[in-house]
Enzyme design. Structure first.
Site, short mmCIF file in Angstrom:
data_model
loop_
_atom_site.label_atom_id
_atom_site.label_comp_id
_atom_site.label_asym_id
_atom_site.label_seq_id
_atom_site.Cartn_x
_atom_site.Cartn_y
_atom_site.Cartn_z
N GLN A 140 9.17 2.47 -10.17
CA GLN A 140 8.90 1.33 -10.15
C GLN A 140 7.51 1.35 -11.64
O GLN A 140 7.28 2.93 -11.30
CB GLN A 140 7.52 1.20 -8.50
CG GLN A 140 6.86 2.81 -8.13
CD GLN A 140 6.17 2.51 -6.78
OE1 GLN A 140 5.76 1.35 -6.68
NE2 GLN A 140 5.64 3.35 -6.15
N TYR A 269 -6.05 3.73 -0.66
CA TYR A 269 -6.00 2.76 -1.79
C TYR A 269 -6.67 3.35 -2.59
O TYR A 269 -7.31 3.28 -3.96
CB TYR A 269 -4.95 1.91 -1.64
CG TYR A 269 -3.94 2.24 -1.16
CD1 TYR A 269 -3.50 1.94 -2.58
CD2 TYR A 269 -3.17 1.95 0.47
CE1 TYR A 269 -1.47 2.59 -1.85
CE2 TYR A 269 -1.92 2.77 0.34
CZ TYR A 269 -0.92 2.82 -0.85
OH TYR A 269 -0.01 3.12 -0.61
N ARG A 271 -9.65 5.04 -2.85
CA ARG A 271 -9.39 6.65 -3.83
C ARG A 271 -8.43 6.90 -4.79
O ARG A 271 -7.99 7.13 -5.94
CB ARG A 271 -8.69 7.42 -2.86
CG ARG A 271 -8.23 9.22 -3.70
CD ARG A 271 -7.23 8.58 -3.63
NE ARG A 271 -5.98 8.11 -2.81
CZ ARG A 271 -4.45 8.27 -2.91
NH1 ARG A 271 -4.28 9.09 -4.01
NH2 ARG A 271 -4.15 7.83 -2.43
N HIS A 425 -1.15 -3.35 2.11
CA HIS A 425 -1.70 -1.80 2.80
C HIS A 425 -2.71 -2.57 4.20
O HIS A 425 -2.69 -1.66 4.46
CB HIS A 425 -2.12 -1.38 2.25
CG HIS A 425 -1.36 -1.01 1.29
ND1 HIS A 425 0.09 -0.13 0.94
CD2 HIS A 425 -1.05 -0.86 -0.70
CE1 HIS A 425 0.24 0.29 -0.15
NE2 HIS A 425 -0.07 -0.35 -1.05
N HIS A 427 -3.65 -3.17 8.20
CA HIS A 427 -2.09 -3.27 9.39
C HIS A 427 -3.15 -3.89 9.53
O HIS A 427 -3.76 -4.76 10.06
CB HIS A 427 -3.00 -2.42 10.34
CG HIS A 427 -2.29 -1.04 9.37
ND1 HIS A 427 -2.20 0.54 9.80
CD2 HIS A 427 -1.39 -0.65 8.06
CE1 HIS A 427 -1.29 1.37 8.79
NE2 HIS A 427 -1.25 0.90 8.26
#
Length: 744
Positions: A140, A269, A271, A425, A427
């Protein structure tokens, strides 16, 4: 004389046109920074130790020789790991060349770069077709960007060692083509608001600064202009492009960060993104100071470092908000870099030195030197984590993360998530919480379903169970209606809404409150959760009072799970343990839960006590005789053992109006040496709902020592000066402010 002046002028023009007009290094290391470091070598223990460690590691790699394999593997495979190790080693070798002056490090970087320049022009996109933005060196573009961010630093460090011919060759065959590939050729990766794009923007920007390419710098800062691209989805189901949206480094600095420095994707993320954010900001500060990166959006980058450090438990591990791998902490290299840069370009906060001291290493540049000198000179002060509210959204108006800490030494920490979706990302877990005791999870958030960089597990990428389990509402400690995730588990719907903060009050350290409302998770249903951390002499340890108020237009099934760790010790209700396992449901994560047992309570409440790490914990929750108390375990429909078999306790009600009220206790301990149990029983005699409505939630808490307390929450008026009067069971309660808490 005139002739000589003309010759000099012509030479200067030629040098400028050839790209040698600027000074090197000028990104992370600077010429002055190198001088300062050399003057201190041998006198700054932490810097010297880091330098020695890096030198040993790079020397070992140099002895192995240069290996630039043709890419073929997913994350965790040999070629993936090798190319990652190459860019890390090149960056460190470049730094060693500048600091130590040993030519072997420059030769290593040069030869490695030449090997890549020979291979790169003929490389197709990566053979693994799993990503929405396939790279060339990696599967990627994200990882290709990682490579370029680090390699640009190495190139900057050896730039003056290279001949003009070598510079021209590398830029023509490797660096300019890679910058164009990551941006122009892959706009769905480059032109969006996401941590992936941040890496892409910074990769292009870093190499642009080394090459002194203004057009590329502009592209990195502001994205590709006038781009027309149909919207699509990334591997996590998130939009990869929205026409007309802002793009580039500065937009990624403005949009995902709240004014408090919270990054909407969550701490894990944040971090990951902080390295490119901070390292490019440092590079811009050195090479393009007019951009003023550390002043942008009222210094949000520096605030972001502080927010991240506060989003950790006692051991420095980040709270599992959204997609998060547990165990990630501020000991990671990206936070070593972030702490050093924040200290140097911020206000020289001495508390950051204590974090750096814990980390045990520094960045090998002038920022790391400053930190190491500060530690050497005894300037470090403790970094105190306090209760705090971190708002979400670019303007801080999309909910928040509420953190309650019982004491400064962080023996209890409650984290309540009342925020926005968190991009791809995110939830579906509005009003969820996790609870920590002495750095250990008492009640957990599952985190992500992924084995990062473990090749056997889906090539190290996200597992399908991340969507079918980890993102679903039932995987979290929050309310679920009709076995359906919040927003029906739909990213588009979830991205339009956020929870609304109602109260955050930590003025009294003995009664700390966080409360929020969610009106959009289920049509026709209003949810409000109030969590109170109580420090009271009647309890051995601080306790948490949890009030989940549900008001719906029609009757529904509501489930409230508690994900605990450890061994069940006792209950005060009867239950049957199933001999045959059945799944708890068919979709929205329920298909991954085994139903292990079920019970009910006729006394108006139910207490579950368990032991973990030789400490006893209890949940006492209000129930009716019709409510179901379910014991479950994660792991159904999981043929490859991708999920952890963690236990769960679920309170199930059929209702249109209810108050799920619970008290969470920590008490006693067990010694495996003396084999004695101390204070192994809950202190709660009874928990009773006194009022449940849109306007008020009230409970009575009776203890075994005879004491009794009443807590009332005003759900419709959060004013501290509002006067309330409420009649309950022929008794009138009068108080001022949003809550009432008194001993009977």
């Amino acid at each position: 004389m005139l002739y000589l002046k003309r010759i000099v002028l012509i030479c200067c023009v030629l040098v400028a046109q050839s790209g040698f007009s600027q000074e090197h290094p000028n990104l992370i290391l600077t010429k002055q920074g190198v001088k300062d470091i050399k003057s201190q070598l041998g006198r700054v223990p932490l810097f010297d130790a880091t330098l020695a460690e890096v030198k040993a590691k790079v020397d070992a790699e140099i002895l192995k020789g240069i290996d630039v394999p043709v890419p073929k593997d997913m994350a965790g495979g040999y070629t993936h790991v090798r190319h990652k190790l190459n860019y890390l080693t090149m960056q460190e070798a470049g730094v060693l060349y500048q600091i130590l002056g040993d030519e072997k490090y420059a030769v290593y970087v040069r030869d490695m770069l030449m090997a890549y320049a020979e291979m790169y022009p003929d490389l197709p996109r990566h053979p693994q077709e799993r990503s929405y933005s396939r790279g060339k060196l990696f599967w990627q573009c994200l990882n290709d960007s990682n490579w370029l961010v680090y390699t640009a630093q190495a190139y900057d460090c050896v730039y003056d060692y290279l001949t003009k011919k070598e510079v021209k060759h590398l830029e023509k065959k490797l660096f300019k083509p890679m910058a164009d590939f990551l941006s122009i050729d892959t706009p769905q990766f480059f032109n969006r608001i996401h941590n992936h794009s941040t890496w892409g923007n910074v990769a292009v920007g870093m190499i642009a600064l080394v090459m002194d390419d203004d057009a590329l710098v502009e592209r990195a800062l502001y994205g590709i202009k006038d781009l027309k691209l149909d919207a699509g989805k990334d591997n996590d189901g998130g939009d990869i492009f929205v026409e007309g949206q802002k793009a580039g480094f500065l937009a990624n600095l403005e949009e995902p960060f709240s004014p408090d420095g919270y990054y909407t994707e969550g701490a894990y993320y944040q971090r990951y993104a902080m390295y490119p954010f901070m390292i490019f900001a440092e590079a811009l500060q050195n090479a393009r100071p007019e951009v003023k990166p550390f002043e942008h959006k009222d210094g949000v980058l520096l605030k972001g470092v502080d927010a991240l450090l506060n989003l950790t438990d006692k051991d420095g591990e980040f709270f599992a908000l959204n997609d998060s791998q547990k165990g990630m902490s501020y000991f990671t290299e990206s936070l070593v870099s972030a702490v050093d840069i924040a200290y140097y370009y911020g206000s020289k906060d001495p508390s950051l030195l204590s974090i750096a001291k814990e980390q045990g290493r520094v960045q090998l540049d002038q920022t790391g030197l400053a930190v190491a000198v500060g530690i050497r000179d005894g300037k470090a002060k403790p970094f105190e984590k306090n209760s705090m509210l971190l708002t979400d959204g670019a303007d801080g108006d999309q909910g928040a993360i509420g953190i309650l800490r019982s004491t400064k030494n962080d023996n209890f920490t409650l984290v309540m998530k009342n925020a926005a979706q968190g991009l791809s990302h995110g939830h579906y877990d509005k009003l969820s919480f996790s609870l920590f005791h002495e750095g250990d999870e008492l009640l957990q958030d599952y985190g992500l379903a992924r084995f990062v960089n473990i090749e056997q597990k889906n090539g190290g990428g996200y597992l399908k169970e991340n969507k079918t389990w980890a993102k679903q509402t039932i995987a979290h400690n929050t309310i679920i209606q009709d076995e359906t995730s919040h927003f029906n588990g739909d990213y588009e719907i979830g991205s339009k809404h956020h929870s609304d903060m109602y109260v955050f009050d930590v003025e009294n350290p003995d009664i700390q409150i966080v409360s929020a409302k969610e009106k959009n998770a289920y049509p026709g249903t209003v949810l409000q959760r109030t969590m109170v951390m109580l420090n009271n002499a009647d309890f051995e340890q601080p306790v948490v009072l949890d009030l989940m108020q549900v008001n719906a237009e029609a009757k529904h099934q509501f489930d409230l799970p508690f994900y605990y760790f450890g061994q069940i010790i006792s209950t005060n209700f009867e239950y049957n343990k199933d001999d045959t396992l059945h799944t708890l449901g068919k979709a929205h994560g329920y298909q991954h839960l085994w139903k292990e047992g079920e019970g009910a309570s006729k006394k108006g409440d139910a207490t579950l006590t368990w032991r973990n790490n030789n400490t006893f914990y209890s949940i006492t929750t209000t129930t009716s005789a019709e409510d179901k108390l379910i014991f479950g375990r994660i792991g159904a429909h999981d043929p490859e053992y991708n999920l952890r078999p963690d236990p769960v306790f679920i309170v199930r009600k059929q209702t249109d109006n209810a108050l799920f009220a619970s008290v969470i206790e920590t008490h006693g301990n067990y010694s495996t040496v003396t084999e004695l149990a101390k204070n192994a029983f809950s202190s709660v005699e009874a928990l009773k709902v006194l009022q449940s409505s849109v306007d008020y939630s009230a409970v009575e808490l009776s203890l075994k020592n005879g004491d009794s307390y009443v807590f009332i929450m005003a759900n419709s008026n959060a004013s501290k000066t509002e006067k309330h009067s409420l009649l309950i069971n022929d008794k009138t309660y009068n108080w001022t402010g949003v809550y009432y808490f008194y001993k009977q």
